[in-house]
Design an enzyme around this catalytic site. Structure first.
Site, PDB file in Angstrom:
ATOM      1  N   PHE A   1      -6.239   4.945 -19.056  1.00  0.00           N
ATOM      2  CA  PHE A   1      -5.666   5.727 -17.936  1.00  0.00           C
ATOM      3  C   PHE A   1      -4.188   6.019 -18.140  1.00  0.00           C
ATOM      4  O   PHE A   1      -3.643   6.937 -17.526  1.00  0.00           O
ATOM      5  CB  PHE A   1      -5.926   5.043 -16.596  1.00  0.00           C
ATOM      6  CG  PHE A   1      -4.992   3.914 -16.252  1.00  0.00           C
ATOM      7  CD1 PHE A   1      -5.231   2.627 -16.689  1.00  0.00           C
ATOM      8  CD2 PHE A   1      -3.863   4.152 -15.468  1.00  0.00           C
ATOM      9  CE1 PHE A   1      -4.370   1.587 -16.371  1.00  0.00           C
ATOM     10  CE2 PHE A   1      -2.994   3.118 -15.137  1.00  0.00           C
ATOM     11  CZ  PHE A   1      -3.244   1.833 -15.599  1.00  0.00           C
TER      12      PHE A   1
ATOM     13  N   LYS B   1      -7.452   3.000  -4.952  1.00  0.00           N
ATOM     14  CA  LYS B   1      -7.928   1.942  -4.059  1.00  0.00           C
ATOM     15  C   LYS B   1      -6.933   1.713  -2.917  1.00  0.00           C
ATOM     16  O   LYS B   1      -7.323   1.607  -1.745  1.00  0.00           O
ATOM     17  CB  LYS B   1      -8.125   0.659  -4.877  1.00  0.00           C
ATOM     18  CG  LYS B   1      -8.210  -0.621  -4.083  1.00  0.00           C
ATOM     19  CD  LYS B   1      -8.409  -1.819  -4.998  1.00  0.00           C
ATOM     20  CE  LYS B   1      -7.202  -2.198  -5.830  1.00  0.00           C
ATOM     21  NZ  LYS B   1      -6.074  -2.823  -5.175  1.00  0.00           N
TER      22      LYS B   1
ATOM     23  N   CYS C   1      -5.358   0.596  -9.205  1.00  0.00           N
ATOM     24  CA  CYS C   1      -4.649   0.361  -7.939  1.00  0.00           C
ATOM     25  C   CYS C   1      -4.425   1.589  -7.067  1.00  0.00           C
ATOM     26  O   CYS C   1      -4.634   1.532  -5.857  1.00  0.00           O
ATOM     27  CB  CYS C   1      -3.298  -0.268  -8.233  1.00  0.00           C
ATOM     28  SG  CYS C   1      -3.488  -1.972  -8.725  1.00  0.00           S
TER      29      CYS C   1
ATOM     30  N   LEU D   1       0.834  -1.207   0.000  1.00  0.00           N
ATOM     31  CA  LEU D   1       0.000   0.000   0.000  1.00  0.00           C
ATOM     32  C   LEU D   1       0.865   1.252   0.000  1.00  0.00           C
ATOM     33  O   LEU D   1       0.590   2.224  -0.701  1.00  0.00           O
ATOM     34  CB  LEU D   1      -0.909   0.028   1.241  1.00  0.00           C
ATOM     35  CG  LEU D   1      -1.892  -1.122   1.413  1.00  0.00           C
ATOM     36  CD1 LEU D   1      -2.786  -0.868   2.626  1.00  0.00           C
ATOM     37  CD2 LEU D   1      -2.746  -1.288   0.171  1.00  0.00           C
TER      38      LEU D   1
ATOM     39  N   ALA E   1       3.988   1.655  -1.052  1.00  0.00           N
ATOM     40  CA  ALA E   1       4.684   1.882  -2.328  1.00  0.00           C
ATOM     41  C   ALA E   1       3.757   2.612  -3.294  1.00  0.00           C
ATOM     42  O   ALA E   1       4.138   3.627  -3.901  1.00  0.00           O
ATOM     43  CB  ALA E   1       5.140   0.548  -2.928  1.00  0.00           C
ATOM     44  N   ASN E   2       2.525   2.136  -3.427  1.00  0.00           N
ATOM     45  CA  ASN E   2       1.599   2.798  -4.347  1.00  0.00           C
ATOM     46  C   ASN E   2       1.229   4.196  -3.860  1.00  0.00           C
ATOM     47  O   ASN E   2       1.078   5.122  -4.660  1.00  0.00           O
ATOM     48  CB  ASN E   2       0.345   1.940  -4.554  1.00  0.00           C
ATOM     49  CG  ASN E   2       0.576   0.879  -5.617  1.00  0.00           C
ATOM     50  OD1 ASN E   2       1.573   0.913  -6.334  1.00  0.00           O
ATOM     51  ND2 ASN E   2      -0.329  -0.077  -5.712  1.00  0.00           N
ATOM     52  N   ALA E   3       1.100   4.361  -2.541  1.00  0.00           N
ATOM     53  CA  ALA E   3       0.765   5.683  -1.996  1.00  0.00           C
ATOM     54  C   ALA E   3       1.896   6.682  -2.293  1.00  0.00           C
ATOM     55  O   ALA E   3       1.645   7.826  -2.678  1.00  0.00           O
ATOM     56  CB  ALA E   3       0.506   5.593  -0.494  1.00  0.00           C
ATOM     57  N   PHE E   4       3.145   6.241  -2.133  1.00  0.00           N
ATOM     58  CA  PHE E   4       4.285   7.134  -2.412  1.00  0.00           C
ATOM     59  C   PHE E   4       4.343   7.522  -3.894  1.00  0.00           C
ATOM     60  O   PHE E   4       4.628   8.666  -4.241  1.00  0.00           O
ATOM     61  CB  PHE E   4       5.612   6.468  -2.002  1.00  0.00           C
ATOM     62  CG  PHE E   4       6.054   6.828  -0.607  1.00  0.00           C
ATOM     63  CD1 PHE E   4       5.244   6.549   0.489  1.00  0.00           C
ATOM     64  CD2 PHE E   4       7.270   7.452  -0.381  1.00  0.00           C
ATOM     65  CE1 PHE E   4       5.646   6.885   1.779  1.00  0.00           C
ATOM     66  CE2 PHE E   4       7.680   7.789   0.903  1.00  0.00           C
ATOM     67  CZ  PHE E   4       6.874   7.506   1.991  1.00  0.00           C
TER      68      PHE E   4
HETATM   69  N1  LIG Z   1      -2.416  -2.822 -12.823  1.00  0.00           N
HETATM   70  C1  LIG Z   1      -2.619  -3.948 -12.135  1.00  0.00           C
HETATM   71  O1  LIG Z   1      -3.338  -4.831 -12.560  1.00  0.00           O
HETATM   72  C2  LIG Z   1      -1.935  -4.135 -10.786  1.00  0.00           C
HETATM   73  C3  LIG Z   1      -2.157  -5.287 -10.074  1.00  0.00           C
HETATM   74  C4  LIG Z   1      -1.550  -5.431  -8.849  1.00  0.00           C
HETATM   75  C5  LIG Z   1      -0.734  -4.440  -8.369  1.00  0.00           C
HETATM   76  N2  LIG Z   1      -0.529  -3.306  -9.070  1.00  0.00           N
HETATM   77  C6  LIG Z   1       0.282  -2.262  -8.476  1.00  0.00           C
HETATM   78  O2  LIG Z   1      -0.155  -1.000  -8.870  1.00  0.00           O
HETATM   79  C7  LIG Z   1       0.959  -0.237  -9.317  1.00  0.00           C
HETATM   80  C8  LIG Z   1       0.501   0.636 -10.471  1.00  0.00           C
HETATM   81  O3  LIG Z   1       0.270  -0.145 -11.605  1.00  0.00           O
HETATM   82  P1  LIG Z   1      -0.371   0.450 -12.918  1.00  0.00           P
HETATM   83  O4  LIG Z   1      -0.644  -0.673 -13.818  1.00  0.00           O
HETATM   84  O5  LIG Z   1      -1.491   1.338 -12.521  1.00  0.00           O
HETATM   85  O6  LIG Z   1       0.809   1.252 -13.660  1.00  0.00           O
HETATM   86  P2  LIG Z   1       1.741   2.544 -13.511  1.00  0.00           P
HETATM   87  O7  LIG Z   1       2.475   2.571 -12.233  1.00  0.00           O
HETATM   88  O8  LIG Z   1       2.548   2.559 -14.755  1.00  0.00           O
HETATM   89  O9  LIG Z   1       0.722   3.787 -13.619  1.00  0.00           O
HETATM   90  C9  LIG Z   1       0.017   4.307 -12.543  1.00  0.00           C
HETATM   91  C10 LIG Z   1      -0.264   5.779 -12.794  1.00  0.00           C
HETATM   92  O10 LIG Z   1       0.939   6.518 -12.784  1.00  0.00           O
HETATM   93  C11 LIG Z   1       1.011   7.355 -13.923  1.00  0.00           C
HETATM   94  N3  LIG Z   1       2.415   7.461 -14.350  1.00  0.00           N
HETATM   95  C12 LIG Z   1       3.184   6.508 -14.904  1.00  0.00           C
HETATM   96  N4  LIG Z   1       4.418   6.974 -15.161  1.00  0.00           N
HETATM   97  C13 LIG Z   1       4.414   8.265 -14.776  1.00  0.00           C
HETATM   98  C14 LIG Z   1       5.406   9.300 -14.791  1.00  0.00           C
HETATM   99  N5  LIG Z   1       6.638   9.093 -15.256  1.00  0.00           N
HETATM  100  N6  LIG Z   1       5.062  10.526 -14.302  1.00  0.00           N
HETATM  101  C15 LIG Z   1       3.831  10.744 -13.824  1.00  0.00           C
HETATM  102  N7  LIG Z   1       2.856   9.813 -13.783  1.00  0.00           N
HETATM  103  C16 LIG Z   1       3.150   8.587 -14.251  1.00  0.00           C
HETATM  104  C17 LIG Z   1       0.163   6.709 -14.976  1.00  0.00           C
HETATM  105  O11 LIG Z   1      -0.355   7.676 -15.845  1.00  0.00           O
HETATM  106  C18 LIG Z   1      -0.930   6.068 -14.146  1.00  0.00           C
HETATM  107  O12 LIG Z   1      -2.000   6.941 -13.961  1.00  0.00           O
HETATM  108  C19 LIG Z   1       2.022  -1.243  -9.664  1.00  0.00           C
HETATM  109  O13 LIG Z   1       3.306  -0.760  -9.400  1.00  0.00           O
HETATM  110  C20 LIG Z   1       1.710  -2.391  -8.748  1.00  0.00           C
HETATM  111  O14 LIG Z   1       2.396  -2.215  -7.537  1.00  0.00           O
HETATM  112  C21 LIG Z   1      -1.123  -3.135 -10.290  1.00  0.00           C
END
Ligand SMILES: NC(=O)c1ccc[n+]([C@@H]2O[C@H](COP(=O)([O-])OP(=O)(O)OC[C@H]3O[C@@H](n4cnc5c(N)ncnc54)[C@H](O)[C@@H]3O)[C@@H](O)[C@H]2O)c1
Length: 319
Positions: free
Chosen positions: A198, A139, A136, A81, A83-86
């Site tokens: 997205f 949520k 993610c 949680l 890591a994603n929050a950061f």
């Molecule tokens: N997508 C899934 O199905 C899934 C499943 C389990 C866990 N997760 C977790 O969720 C996290 C996020 O996954 P995700 O698939 O949403 O992808 P992601 O981390 O690539 O993207 C998440 C958000 O960040 C934004 N983003 C990406 N690069 C950026 C940048 N350089 N500058 C600014 N914004 C940027 C994207 O626009 C997006 O809105 C993963 O690291 C993982 O830990 C994802």
């Protein structure tokens, strides 16, 4: 899980192991083959230790041992949680500064470059945009907020909730920039939305800021056209009844035809390779361009004739 399994059959022997996944959409296989780290949490009991070791041995087939972290159950679950929050916090932080840039003469991309060269901060995840989406981030932050509230850590809960609020604010700001630029009304005006996913390289529209912008424009009675190379089927599902009020157009050139404005909402490479000269000539005038991802050459668009509004940059407006 433990309680459910236990209540079925008291004689069952098992351990619950926490192994959060960190795959990003579009790069999931690469992330799995070469993970930054693998987290394995278990109880500190003899059987918990054995269960944890079984999972460690599984990953050790392809992940270097120093990248496999073993922790308690709570540390493992919370790390996911946090890591994603950061990551989301970083996006909200740069987006909050983009609002200030639009009021001053600063440029958010220059600031991102300057702060990113500080090795303590680093350059990644610093692209200002209309905001984060996906299944993610929101949520997981709200899950963190819920836990903090459950433990009466009100200040901590409010701190993290603000990351989500800033994300919503960024989308609201983008919309009001469209409205005020188009002379305070978009009713009956054709607005072409370039991108619905997205992020690029996925067809996923869950929590997509593009859909928020789309819904808000419909509320303002705009004539909305959406184009996206892969996500249109999901747009139809996600918009539900509203989908009937939106034109889905796979061809961006046709989407832009007779439009008063283009709003670029997903950073597909395709959108940076279009012939904007031709697009400009097919549009209603004055023609507006809102770059919600800062992927285009704004000065060039301005020279073609567009009035250009980008995230965290001064607007380029023809007199
Ligand atoms: N997508 C899934 O199905 C899934 C499943 C389990 C866990 N997760 C977790 O969720 C996290 C996020 O996954 P995700 O698939 O949403 O992808 P992601 O981390 O690539 O993207 C998440 C958000 O960040 C934004 N983003 C990406 N690069 C950026 C940048 N350089 N500058 C600014 N914004 C940027 C994207 O626009 C997006 O809105 C993963 O690291 C993982 O830990 C994802």
């Amino acid at each position: 899980m433990e309680r459910i399994l236990q209540s079925q059959d008291r004689s069952l022997q098992f351990d619950v192991v926490s192994n959060p996944e960190f795959l990003s959409e579009g790069t999931a296989i690469r992330d799995m083959e070469n993970p930054d780290r693998v987290l394995i949490g278990a109880r500190d009991t003899p059987s918990g230790g054995k269960a944890r070791q079984a999972i460690v041995d599984l990953y050790a087939h392809w992940v270097p041992r120093e990248r496999i972290l073993t922790t308690s159950l709570w540390s493992s679950e919370l790390s996911k949680l946090v890591a994603n929050a950061f990551l989301a916090q970083r996006i909200s932080s740069i987006n909050s500064i983009s609002a200030l840039c639009e009021k001053t003469e600063a440029d958010i991309q220059e600031i991102a470059l300057a702060i990113g060269m500080d090795t303590r901060i680093g350059p990644r995840f610093l692209n200002a945009s209309i905001g984060f989406g996906g299944s993610c981030f929101k949520k997981d932050i709200l899950n963190l907020v819920y836990l903090c509230e459950y433990y009466h850590l009100t200040e901590v809960a409010e701190y993290w909730e603000q990351v989500v609020r800033m994300n919503e604010y960024q989308q609201a700001r983008f919309l009001s920039r469209i409205l005020s630029s188009l002379f305070n009304t978009v009713a009956g005006k054709r607005i072409a939305l370039f991108g619905a996913a997205f992020k690029a390289n996925t067809s996923d529209t869950r929590e997509s800021p593009a859909l928020q912008v789309c819904r808000a424009l419909l509320e303002e009675r705009a004539d909305v056209v959406v184009t996206d190379p892969h996500a249109l089927d999901n747009v139809r599902v996600d918009l539900g009844d509203d989908a009937r009020r939106v034109t889905m157009e796979p061809d961006p050139y046709r989407a832009a035809m007779n439009a008063h404005a283009i709003a670029l909402l997903t950073e597909w490479t395709l959108f940076s390779e279009l012939d904007y000269e031709a697009i400009y000539h097919s549009m209603a005038k004055p023609a507006f361009f809102f770059d919600g991802r800062n992927i285009l050459d704004h000065r060039k668009l301005f020279q073609i004739g567009f009035n250009v509004h980008a995230i965290g940059k001064p607007s380029l407006i023809h007199p």
